[in-house]
Design a protein around this motif. Structure first.
Motif, PDB file in Angstrom:
ATOM      1  N   TRP A  39       0.834  -1.205   0.000  1.00 13.41           N
ATOM      2  CA  TRP A  39       0.000   0.000   0.000  1.00 13.41           C
ATOM      3  C   TRP A  39       0.867   1.253   0.000  1.00 13.41           C
ATOM      4  O   TRP A  39       0.639   2.170  -0.789  1.00 13.41           O
ATOM      5  CB  TRP A  39      -0.930  -0.009   1.221  1.00 13.41           C
ATOM      6  CG  TRP A  39      -1.650   1.267   1.439  1.00 13.41           C
ATOM      7  CD1 TRP A  39      -2.753   1.715   0.763  1.00 13.41           C
ATOM      8  CD2 TRP A  39      -1.333   2.281   2.389  1.00 13.41           C
ATOM      9  NE1 TRP A  39      -3.126   2.943   1.238  1.00 13.41           N
ATOM     10  CE2 TRP A  39      -2.266   3.316   2.248  1.00 13.41           C
ATOM     11  CE3 TRP A  39      -0.338   2.407   3.355  1.00 13.41           C
ATOM     12  CZ2 TRP A  39      -2.245   4.454   3.022  1.00 13.41           C
ATOM     13  CZ3 TRP A  39      -0.311   3.545   4.139  1.00 13.41           C
ATOM     14  CH2 TRP A  39      -1.255   4.558   3.972  1.00 13.41           C
ATOM     15  N   ALA A  40       1.874   1.301   0.877  1.00 11.36           N
ATOM     16  CA  ALA A  40       2.718   2.494   1.002  1.00 11.36           C
ATOM     17  C   ALA A  40       3.515   2.777  -0.272  1.00 11.36           C
ATOM     18  O   ALA A  40       3.812   3.930  -0.577  1.00 11.36           O
ATOM     19  CB  ALA A  40       3.670   2.342   2.188  1.00 11.36           C
ATOM     20  N   ARG A  41       3.842   1.721  -0.996  1.00  9.50           N
ATOM     21  CA  ARG A  41       4.622   1.885  -2.232  1.00  9.50           C
ATOM     22  C   ARG A  41       3.727   1.964  -3.463  1.00  9.50           C
ATOM     23  O   ARG A  41       4.211   1.913  -4.592  1.00  9.50           O
ATOM     24  CB  ARG A  41       5.590   0.720  -2.376  1.00  9.50           C
ATOM     25  CG  ARG A  41       6.670   0.693  -1.317  1.00  9.50           C
ATOM     26  CD  ARG A  41       7.588  -0.490  -1.489  1.00  9.50           C
ATOM     27  NE  ARG A  41       8.668  -0.465  -0.528  1.00  9.50           N
ATOM     28  CZ  ARG A  41       9.026  -1.494   0.219  1.00  9.50           C
ATOM     29  NH1 ARG A  41       8.405  -2.650   0.115  1.00  9.50           N
ATOM     30  NH2 ARG A  41      10.018  -1.374   1.081  1.00  9.50           N
ATOM     31  N   GLY A  42       2.407   2.072  -3.242  1.00 14.55           N
ATOM     32  CA  GLY A  42       1.454   2.076  -4.344  1.00 14.55           C
ATOM     33  C   GLY A  42       1.613   3.247  -5.295  1.00 14.55           C
ATOM     34  O   GLY A  42       2.273   4.232  -5.007  1.00 14.55           O
ATOM     35  N   ASN A  43       0.974   3.094  -6.454  1.00 16.90           N
ATOM     36  CA  ASN A  43       0.980   4.151  -7.446  1.00 16.90           C
ATOM     37  C   ASN A  43      -0.466   4.418  -7.842  1.00 16.90           C
ATOM     38  O   ASN A  43      -1.120   3.514  -8.362  1.00 16.90           O
ATOM     39  CB  ASN A  43       1.803   3.711  -8.658  1.00 16.90           C
ATOM     40  CG  ASN A  43       2.013   4.835  -9.647  1.00 16.90           C
ATOM     41  OD1 ASN A  43       1.650   5.966  -9.402  1.00 16.90           O
ATOM     42  ND2 ASN A  43       2.604   4.483 -10.779  1.00 16.90           N
ATOM     43  N   PRO A  44      -0.993   5.571  -7.540  1.00 13.44           N
ATOM     44  CA  PRO A  44      -0.291   6.718  -6.977  1.00 13.44           C
ATOM     45  C   PRO A  44       0.018   6.495  -5.490  1.00 13.44           C
ATOM     46  O   PRO A  44      -0.646   5.717  -4.814  1.00 13.44           O
ATOM     47  CB  PRO A  44      -1.267   7.877  -7.153  1.00 13.44           C
ATOM     48  CG  PRO A  44      -2.616   7.239  -7.118  1.00 13.44           C
ATOM     49  CD  PRO A  44      -2.420   5.861  -7.749  1.00 13.44           C
ATOM     50  N   THR A  45       1.023   7.209  -5.036  1.00 10.82           N
ATOM     51  CA  THR A  45       1.414   7.146  -3.632  1.00 10.82           C
ATOM     52  C   THR A  45       0.247   7.621  -2.767  1.00 10.82           C
ATOM     53  O   THR A  45      -0.346   8.655  -3.057  1.00 10.82           O
ATOM     54  CB  THR A  45       2.648   8.032  -3.382  1.00 10.82           C
ATOM     55  OG1 THR A  45       3.694   7.585  -4.237  1.00 10.82           O
ATOM     56  CG2 THR A  45       3.106   7.950  -1.938  1.00 10.82           C
ATOM     57  N   THR A  92      -4.945   1.920   7.799  1.00  9.56           N
ATOM     58  CA  THR A  92      -4.266   1.547   6.561  1.00  9.56           C
ATOM     59  C   THR A  92      -4.572   0.068   6.341  1.00  9.56           C
ATOM     60  O   THR A  92      -5.027  -0.615   7.266  1.00  9.56           O
ATOM     61  CB  THR A  92      -2.735   1.767   6.647  1.00  9.56           C
ATOM     62  OG1 THR A  92      -2.212   0.919   7.667  1.00  9.56           O
ATOM     63  CG2 THR A  92      -2.389   3.230   6.926  1.00  9.56           C
ATOM     64  N   VAL A 130       2.050   9.801   2.419  1.00  7.94           N
ATOM     65  CA  VAL A 130       3.048   8.738   2.551  1.00  7.94           C
ATOM     66  C   VAL A 130       4.247   9.040   1.650  1.00  7.94           C
ATOM     67  O   VAL A 130       4.088   9.340   0.475  1.00  7.94           O
ATOM     68  CB  VAL A 130       2.452   7.365   2.164  1.00  7.94           C
ATOM     69  CG1 VAL A 130       3.524   6.287   2.139  1.00  7.94           C
ATOM     70  CG2 VAL A 130       1.326   6.993   3.107  1.00  7.94           C
ATOM     71  N   GLU A 131       5.427   8.946   2.228  1.00  7.08           N
ATOM     72  CA  GLU A 131       6.676   9.036   1.471  1.00  7.08           C
ATOM     73  C   GLU A 131       7.433   7.742   1.748  1.00  7.08           C
ATOM     74  O   GLU A 131       8.293   7.682   2.625  1.00  7.08           O
ATOM     75  CB  GLU A 131       7.482  10.256   1.915  1.00  7.08           C
ATOM     76  CG  GLU A 131       6.805  11.571   1.563  1.00  7.08           C
ATOM     77  CD  GLU A 131       7.621  12.774   1.994  1.00  7.08           C
ATOM     78  OE1 GLU A 131       8.864  12.680   2.062  1.00  7.08           O
ATOM     79  OE2 GLU A 131       7.004  13.812   2.272  1.00  7.08           O
ATOM     80  N   ALA A 132       7.087   6.692   1.019  1.00  2.00           N
ATOM     81  CA  ALA A 132       7.619   5.350   1.276  1.00  2.00           C
ATOM     82  C   ALA A 132       9.133   5.290   1.420  1.00  2.00           C
ATOM     83  O   ALA A 132       9.628   4.598   2.316  1.00  2.00           O
ATOM     84  CB  ALA A 132       7.133   4.377   0.204  1.00  2.00           C
TER      85      ALA A 132
END
Length: 145
Positions: free
Chosen positions: A16-22, A63, A26-28
């Protein structure tokens, strides 16, 4: 101090944190645990030591990978740490869901699960963002036993 420790985290959380769009806010790359040398993804709940003393319990809503922690202390008994199931005592007492949570339905289900764990174990509740809850705990290096 714990550079070789395994970081236990729901498999859903890094995805989830590294998803696109962010996801908003969140700044993974800056989230240290997501870059831990020993990131150990969890599927579901985890009995950390296999003896029931420390259990990571899945509690999505804030989350997708949110969790709560049930700790069974030898003398003072079970303690349930809310994680982000509840952000304040008011959220807990009134069963409120913050607008920043990713899923209202999962938040409400996790709230119900949290309350069930409390009812079934008679656990002491610690709302992790509630200053009063932290003030009631012993100051480090002391600890509840």
């Amino acid at each position: 101090m714990f550079k070789d420790a395994a970081f236990l985290i729901s498999a859903a959380e890094p995805a989830w944190a590294r998803g696109n769009p962010t996801p908003f806010g969140v700044e993974a790359p800056s989230i240290a645990p997501l870059n831990a040398a020993r990131l150990e993804p969890l599927e579901g709940d985890r009995d950390v030591f296999g003896d029931g003393t420390v259990q990571i319990l899945r509690a999505p809503g804030h989350t997708p990978g949110s969790a709560m922690l049930l700790v069974r202390l030898p003398k003072s008994g079970p303690v349930l740490l809310s994680g982000d199931v509840f952000h304040t005592r008011e959220n807990y007492e009134k069963n409120l869901v913050p607008g920043v949570n990713t899923s209202r339905a999962e938040s409400l289900a996790s709230s119900q699960r949290f309350r069930g764990v409390v009812a079934n174990t008679d656990a002491r509740v610690v709302i992790q963002h509630a200053p009063g809850d932290f003030a009631s705990l012993p100051a480090f290096p002391e600890y509840p036993d």
